[in-house]
Structures are given as structure tokens and as C-alpha cells.
Design an enzyme around this catalytic site. Sequence first.
Site, mmCIF file in Angstrom:
data_model
loop_
_atom_site.group_PDB
_atom_site.id
_atom_site.type_symbol
_atom_site.label_atom_id
_atom_site.label_comp_id
_atom_site.label_asym_id
_atom_site.label_seq_id
_atom_site.Cartn_x
_atom_site.Cartn_y
_atom_site.Cartn_z
ATOM 1 N N HIS A 18 2.461 -32.454 67.503
ATOM 2 C CA HIS A 18 1.253 -33.281 67.492
ATOM 3 C C HIS A 18 1.233 -34.064 66.180
ATOM 4 C CE1 HIS A 18 -1.260 -30.639 70.468
ATOM 5 N NE2 HIS A 18 -0.003 -30.799 70.862
ATOM 6 N N GLU A 48 -1.022 -34.482 63.939
ATOM 7 C CA GLU A 48 -1.578 -33.722 62.815
ATOM 8 C C GLU A 48 -0.568 -32.730 62.252
ATOM 9 O OE1 GLU A 48 -2.840 -34.137 65.945
ATOM 10 O OE2 GLU A 48 -4.932 -33.494 65.968
ATOM 11 N N CYS A 52 -6.846 -30.463 68.424
ATOM 12 C CA CYS A 52 -6.827 -29.351 69.374
ATOM 13 C C CYS A 52 -6.954 -28.036 68.583
ATOM 14 C CB CYS A 52 -5.524 -29.377 70.170
ATOM 15 S SG CYS A 52 -4.073 -28.896 69.209
ATOM 16 N N CYS A 112 -4.001 -27.485 66.108
ATOM 17 C CA CYS A 112 -4.055 -28.360 64.934
ATOM 18 C C CYS A 112 -5.219 -27.989 64.019
ATOM 19 C CB CYS A 112 -4.132 -29.821 65.359
ATOM 20 S SG CYS A 112 -2.628 -30.390 66.184
#
Length: 193
Positions: free
Chosen positions: A97, A99, A127, A130
Site C-alpha cells: 500500500h 502508506e 486501512c 496501514c
Amino acid sequence: MKTFHHLYTLSVAFAQQAKKGHVLALDRFHLKRKVDFISNETSFCQTNFMEIALREAVAAFERMEVPVGAVIVDVRSNEILARAGNRIEEMKDPTAHAEMLVIRQVATESGDIRLSGCDLYVTLEPCPMCATAISFARIRRVYFGASDTKGGGVENGPRIFEQPTCHHRPDVYGGIGASNATSLLKSFFASRR
């Protein structure tokens, strides 16, 4: 330019309200948080950083990745330390992801897993995975664009930062450039149908 102007207008209005000491509604549940004084110069920087995160999201879209972009900024120098868009498909890594990629890059390059002098700008609500990484990294503030009612972990879902087991609770500011981030996400998913 239209995107930048919209983000800048939103950010300046946010700063003007903060200067007056108003309590602002920062999320869809109308949670109230007293906002510290934010100068126009700082809000201009915030706008620029979210715009850069949005560009990373557009680049992810072009790679056929879910269009999420993130930027980590050193709060002392206002220098961008890392920027990335999702690379899950490209790297064949479910944890790639935006992040996670920027947190890994800054931690690796700085040689420090504690990023307390950093702010994170991301186009979509983090999410749970993260959000947990953000907490472990001790990121000072998180600014995000669109809320994620299905997969979010900050305002939605498990609300990681509100859990008693959470190690660190960053300041969170949602809705920064949300309409642009939402439009990009909707375009992406419409193109996949």
C-alpha cells in the site's frame, strides 16, 4: 490546475476557521476536535503535499493499481522524504500500500523506525494494516482525503487509533481533497467493470 485550486481553497478556508479558534467537524460522524493555529503558509504546504499524494494516486491508476497515493514530510524542514502510490499488483505484495511503501522508505533511509517528526498525507483513509503501521512508526499527524467505509481503519472499521492497545495516536485530519480522491477512485473502479 483545477485540482490544485480546489485543494488550496479548502485548505485556506480550513486555516481561517482554525485561526478563529473554531471547533471543526473533521469527519462524517461529526466528531469535534479543537484545531491548533494553522498559518496560511502551513495550509499552503498541506495543500501542496496532498496534491503530490494525488499525483502519486494518478500514477497508480495509470499502472492499473487502486489509485491511492501517499507522501511523508519532515515537519521541521517541510521536505518530502518519500512519495509513492499503491504497487500491490506490480510487486505481487498485498502489503505494498502507498502508506506502507513510504513508511518503509523513510525508516530505511533514516535508520530509525520512529518517525515522530513526520506527517503523512494519503489520498484514502488508511486501512487497519496501514493504521497500525502508522501507530508503530509514531507518525505525528495523518492527513487523508476520502473516507473508506468498507476498508478504512481510522474513522471506519476497527478505528485502530481508538483501541486501548494502540501504541500511539497521531492527530488525524480527514476530508482534505476528498472530492478529488473520491472521483479518482470511482473512475478507477468504473473502468474495471
